[in-house]
Motif scaffolding. Structure first.
Motif, PDB file in Angstrom:
ATOM      1  N   GLU A 287       0.843  -1.192   0.000  1.00 24.73           N
ATOM      2  CA  GLU A 287       0.000   0.000   0.000  1.00 24.73           C
ATOM      3  C   GLU A 287       0.881   1.246   0.000  1.00 24.73           C
ATOM      4  N   ASN A 288       0.265   2.383  -0.296  1.00 22.74           N
ATOM      5  CA  ASN A 288       0.990   3.636  -0.162  1.00 22.74           C
ATOM      6  C   ASN A 288       0.768   4.154   1.262  1.00 22.74           C
ATOM      7  N   LEU A 289       1.748   3.895   2.128  1.00 24.76           N
ATOM      8  CA  LEU A 289       1.598   4.214   3.552  1.00 24.76           C
ATOM      9  C   LEU A 289       1.472   5.709   3.791  1.00 24.76           C
ATOM     10  N   GLU A 290       2.149   6.472   2.937  1.00 25.04           N
ATOM     11  CA  GLU A 290       2.129   7.920   3.127  1.00 25.04           C
ATOM     12  C   GLU A 290       0.701   8.453   2.931  1.00 25.04           C
ATOM     13  N   VAL A 291       0.025   7.929   1.908  1.00 25.43           N
ATOM     14  CA  VAL A 291      -1.366   8.323   1.668  1.00 25.43           C
ATOM     15  C   VAL A 291      -2.234   7.893   2.842  1.00 25.43           C
ATOM     16  N   LYS A 292      -2.020   6.653   3.289  1.00 22.76           N
ATOM     17  CA  LYS A 292      -2.778   6.129   4.427  1.00 22.76           C
ATOM     18  C   LYS A 292      -2.589   7.010   5.657  1.00 22.76           C
ATOM     19  N   MET A 293      -1.355   7.461   5.830  1.00 21.22           N
ATOM     20  CA  MET A 293      -1.035   8.311   6.970  1.00 21.22           C
ATOM     21  C   MET A 293      -1.774   9.648   6.848  1.00 21.22           C
ATOM     22  N   ARG A 294      -1.749  10.246   5.651  1.00 24.21           N
ATOM     23  CA  ARG A 294      -2.422  11.538   5.460  1.00 24.21           C
ATOM     24  C   ARG A 294      -3.923  11.426   5.665  1.00 24.21           C
ATOM     25  N   GLU A 295      -4.451  10.246   5.325  1.00 22.99           N
ATOM     26  CA  GLU A 295      -5.893  10.042   5.536  1.00 22.99           C
ATOM     27  C   GLU A 295      -6.199   9.656   6.968  1.00 22.99           C
ATOM     28  N   GLY A 296      -5.180   9.620   7.816  1.00 25.86           N
ATOM     29  CA  GLY A 296      -5.377   9.326   9.230  1.00 25.86           C
ATOM     30  C   GLY A 296      -5.579   7.857   9.537  1.00 25.86           C
ATOM     31  N   ARG A 297      -5.216   6.990   8.578  1.00 26.50           N
ATOM     32  CA  ARG A 297      -5.425   5.568   8.813  1.00 26.50           C
ATOM     33  C   ARG A 297      -4.143   4.848   9.233  1.00 26.50           C
ATOM     34  N   PHE A 298      -3.044   5.600   9.309  1.00 28.36           N
ATOM     35  CA  PHE A 298      -1.798   5.031   9.820  1.00 28.36           C
ATOM     36  C   PHE A 298      -1.096   6.115  10.625  1.00 28.36           C
ATOM     37  N   ARG A 299      -0.619   5.771  11.818  1.00 33.47           N
ATOM     38  CA  ARG A 299      -0.031   6.792  12.701  1.00 33.47           C
ATOM     39  C   ARG A 299       1.169   7.442  12.048  1.00 33.47           C
ATOM     40  N   ASP A 300       1.241   8.763  12.107  1.00 29.70           N
ATOM     41  CA  ASP A 300       2.373   9.403  11.449  1.00 29.70           C
ATOM     42  C   ASP A 300       3.685   9.175  12.211  1.00 29.70           C
ATOM     43  N   ASP A 301       3.609   9.115  13.568  1.00 27.18           N
ATOM     44  CA  ASP A 301       4.864   8.889  14.303  1.00 27.18           C
ATOM     45  C   ASP A 301       5.450   7.514  13.973  1.00 27.18           C
ATOM     46  N   LEU A 302       4.566   6.525  13.795  1.00 24.14           N
ATOM     47  CA  LEU A 302       5.050   5.188  13.434  1.00 24.14           C
ATOM     48  C   LEU A 302       5.591   5.191  12.005  1.00 24.14           C
ATOM     49  N   PHE A 303       4.877   5.897  11.127  1.00 21.74           N
ATOM     50  CA  PHE A 303       5.337   5.990   9.736  1.00 21.74           C
ATOM     51  C   PHE A 303       6.780   6.496   9.675  1.00 21.74           C
ATOM     52  N   TYR A 304       7.052   7.595  10.387  1.00 17.49           N
ATOM     53  CA  TYR A 304       8.398   8.164  10.310  1.00 17.49           C
ATOM     54  C   TYR A 304       9.437   7.267  10.976  1.00 17.49           C
ATOM     55  N   ARG A 305       9.032   6.514  12.010  1.00 15.42           N
ATOM     56  CA  ARG A 305       9.919   5.544  12.657  1.00 15.42           C
ATOM     57  C   ARG A 305      10.324   4.434  11.696  1.00 15.42           C
ATOM     58  N   LEU A 306       9.357   4.040  10.853  1.00 15.01           N
ATOM     59  CA  LEU A 306       9.612   2.932   9.924  1.00 15.01           C
ATOM     60  C   LEU A 306      10.377   3.393   8.688  1.00 15.01           C
ATOM     61  N   GLN A 307      10.208   4.653   8.369  1.00 15.11           N
ATOM     62  CA  GLN A 307      10.693   5.209   7.111  1.00 15.11           C
ATOM     63  C   GLN A 307      12.191   5.515   7.149  1.00 15.11           C
ATOM     64  N   VAL A 308      12.944   4.804   7.995  1.00 14.71           N
ATOM     65  CA  VAL A 308      14.379   5.072   8.141  1.00 14.71           C
ATOM     66  C   VAL A 308      15.129   4.719   6.867  1.00 14.71           C
ATOM     67  N   PHE A 309      14.820   3.546   6.336  1.00 18.38           N
ATOM     68  CA  PHE A 309      15.523   3.069   5.140  1.00 18.38           C
ATOM     69  C   PHE A 309      14.522   2.394   4.215  1.00 18.38           C
ATOM     70  N   PRO A 310      13.845   3.195   3.370  1.00 15.00           N
ATOM     71  CA  PRO A 310      12.842   2.617   2.479  1.00 15.00           C
ATOM     72  C   PRO A 310      13.474   1.993   1.237  1.00 15.00           C
ATOM     73  N   ILE A 311      12.922   0.865   0.801  1.00 14.25           N
ATOM     74  CA  ILE A 311      13.354   0.234  -0.449  1.00 14.25           C
ATOM     75  C   ILE A 311      12.091  -0.012  -1.275  1.00 14.25           C
ATOM     76  N   SER A 312      12.076   0.494  -2.518  1.00 14.64           N
ATOM     77  CA  SER A 312      10.885   0.299  -3.361  1.00 14.64           C
ATOM     78  C   SER A 312      11.188  -0.680  -4.477  1.00 14.64           C
ATOM     79  N   LEU A 313      10.444  -1.755  -4.539  1.00 17.02           N
ATOM     80  CA  LEU A 313      10.689  -2.766  -5.570  1.00 17.02           C
ATOM     81  C   LEU A 313       9.887  -2.442  -6.828  1.00 17.02           C
ATOM     82  N   PRO A 314      10.542  -2.518  -7.986  1.00 15.84           N
ATOM     83  CA  PRO A 314       9.853  -2.184  -9.244  1.00 15.84           C
ATOM     84  C   PRO A 314       8.889  -3.287  -9.666  1.00 15.84           C
ATOM     85  N   ASP A 315       7.831  -2.890 -10.415  1.00 18.59           N
ATOM     86  CA  ASP A 315       6.944  -3.878 -11.022  1.00 18.59           C
ATOM     87  C   ASP A 315       7.707  -4.614 -12.115  1.00 18.59           C
TER      88      ASP A 315
END
Ligand SMILES: Nc1ncnc2c1ncn2[C@@H]1O[C@H](COP(=O)(O)OP(=O)(O)OP(=O)(O)O)[C@@H](O)[C@H]1O
Ligand SMILES: [Mg+2]
Length: 454
Positions: A287-315
């Motif tokens: 999912e797009n966690l950032e969108v989920k966070m902006r919609e208030g469905r994912f905690r922003d403090d947790l989002f930033y805690r997890l977002q230390v080292f993001p890796i995006s896999l291509p389709d």
């Protein structure tokens, strides 16, 4: 199990207390005591013990019965029997019934320590063997991640960079893009490689159970919690926990996870005792966690805690050059498994594979090849071995492609227009180049309402 938690069971209070004192003070073990089998089983429901040191002759429930009950319910708990000097037969009986070791009374404390460390080593070995057996097949080298595209090479270098640290990693990617594969590659290239990799799918179990699975629970913490249980974070001690589909984590569990990441300690559900842990967290989501966070469905403090080292896999469709490589890899794997003699994928079939849009990414490709290998009775995989929907999409593509082709008249018109532009709308000059009568060009302008000078 660095310091196993020990339950001492003996009906003689002096023996109990002597063992409790010595094991705590000299051995540094966490210890609890019980005066008979029944009391011991009660304590084992409330708390998690690694080792039980029990006397044989006790009122209420004796050592052998206790031993049987433990091995039936919690086979992973080590049991050491204490027997009176000279009653070697009872000791042999106990071992036959499943005791891990025995020690004779009166107890020599140094001897006891030796037995404890031996038992502990054996149980570690057992556990490691079990893990090894389970994971030998899954041990991941980079060579298990197939791909030569620029996009996948970038993923390799990210894995190399982040593996040696204990940083939290979050892996983004569509379904079947290889998120779990990458998580394992990070774990097995980290200093934690010889400890466990514990996967947990946040969306696969009922909301009410998520917290107790992750953090453990005490006896009676909720209906059905008949005995205390360690959570997966404790099971992953020293290793890595893989939190798959992190976007589906319930709100209450999000708060708790944030705490665990910040404080590096867990509290079992129903308890306020803090348990220190050393566990690396790798999360994944499609999912797009950032969108989920902006919609208030994912905690922003947790989002930033997890977002230390993001890796995006291509389709997969965005790295078409890897498709033949992957397809041939899976062909080899499944041909071997099916003990068939398929040599290659025909050029025509490979074209279908390359052009398909692969909504299920690598997993879908893997399934398609596995199925094709089963279907095939030739030396080459042909389009006939591929599923209908894949071939249909291909022929639709071709039809669409042909329909959008230009007619000869359209190309003629475009060419005339091009020459007119180049000659600045000079019809005489253009007619010379095109070797036509200038009047043709007047007619052309009228027909197409074009005025190249405009
Ligand atoms: N680059 C790759 N090379 C070889 N095999 C791959 C690669 N990427 C994925 N696979 C294989 O494809 C399958 C799906 O991969 P994986 O389970 O890691 O994907 P995922 O992103 O976790 O999928 P999902 O979102 O469905 O959980 C696995 O069998 C995996 O081994
Ligand atoms: Mg997955």
């Amino acid at each position: 199990m660095e310091r196993p938690k020990i339950l001492v069971v003996d009906d003689e209070v002096q023996v109990r207390e002597m063992l409790r004192r010595n094991l705590t003070q000299m051995g540094g073990f966490p210890v609890d005591v019980a005066s008979n089998g029944i009391e011991a089983l009660e304590k084992m429901e409330k708390d998690v013990f690694d080792l039980v040191l029990t006397d044989l002759r006790m009122p209420e429930m004796d050592g052998i019965e206790l031993l049987k009950a433990i091995k039936a319910n919690r086979p992973e708990v080590l049991v050491i029997i204490m027997t009176a000097y000279g009653s070697i037969e009872t000791a042999v009986d106990a071992i036959k019934t499943g005791a891990d070791d025995y020690i004779t009374k009166p107890i020599d404390f140094n001897d006891l320590l030796l037995h404890l460390s031996k038992a502990q080593k054996e149980s570690l070995l057992l556990r490691e063997n079990r893990l090894l057996r389970m994971e030998v097949r899954q041990k991941f080298e980079f060579s298990n991640i197939i791909g030569k595209s620029q996009k996948i090479q970038e993923i390799f270098s990210l894995i190399e960079k982040v593996a040696p640290s204990s940083s939290t990693v979050i892996i983004y990617g569509g379904s079947g893009t290889g998120k779990e594969l990458v998580a394992k590659a990070i774990h097995y290239h980290s200093p934690r490689a010889d400890r466990s990799f514990v996967p947990f799918n946040c969306g696969a179990i009922p909301e009410t159970l998520v917290e107790s699975e992750l953090f453990g629970h005490t006896k009676g913490a909720f209906t059905g919690a008949i005995q205390a249980k360690r959570g997966l974070f404790e099971e992953a001690e020293g290793g890595t926990i893989f939190l798959d589909e992190i976007g589906t984590l319930p709100a209450a569990a999000q708060v708790k996870l944030l705490r665990v990441l910040q404080e590096k300690e867990v509290m079992r559900v129903g308890s306020t005792e803090r348990i220190k842990i050393d566990v690396r967290v790798i999360a994944a989501t499609n999912e797009n966690l950032e969108v989920k966070m902006r919609e208030g469905r994912f905690r922003d403090d947790l989002f930033y805690r997890l977002q230390v080292f993001p890796i995006s896999l291509p389709d997969l469709k965005d790295r078409q050059e890897d498709i033949p490589l992957l397809a041939n890899h899976f062909l080899e794997v499944y041909t071997k498994a099916a003990q068939k003699q398929i040599k290659a994928i025909s050029r025509e079939a490979m074209n279908f594979l390359i052009e398909y849009h692969w909504p299920g990414n690598v997993r879908e490709l893997e399934n398609v090849i596995e199925r094709a290998v089963i279907m095939s009775d030739q030396e080459y995989l042909t389009p006939g071995d591929l599923p209908d929907y894949l071939r249909e999409e291909f022929s639709n593509l071709i039809k669409k492609g042909l329909k959008s082709r230009k007619s000869l008249d359209e190309i003629k018109d475009e060419y005339i227009l091009e020459i007119l532009r180049e000659t600045g709308g000079n019809k005489k000059a253009a007619a010379d180049i095109l070797k036509v009568n200038p009047r043709t060009l007047y007619r052309f302008e009228k027909k197409t309402h074009t005025n190249p000078k405009a």
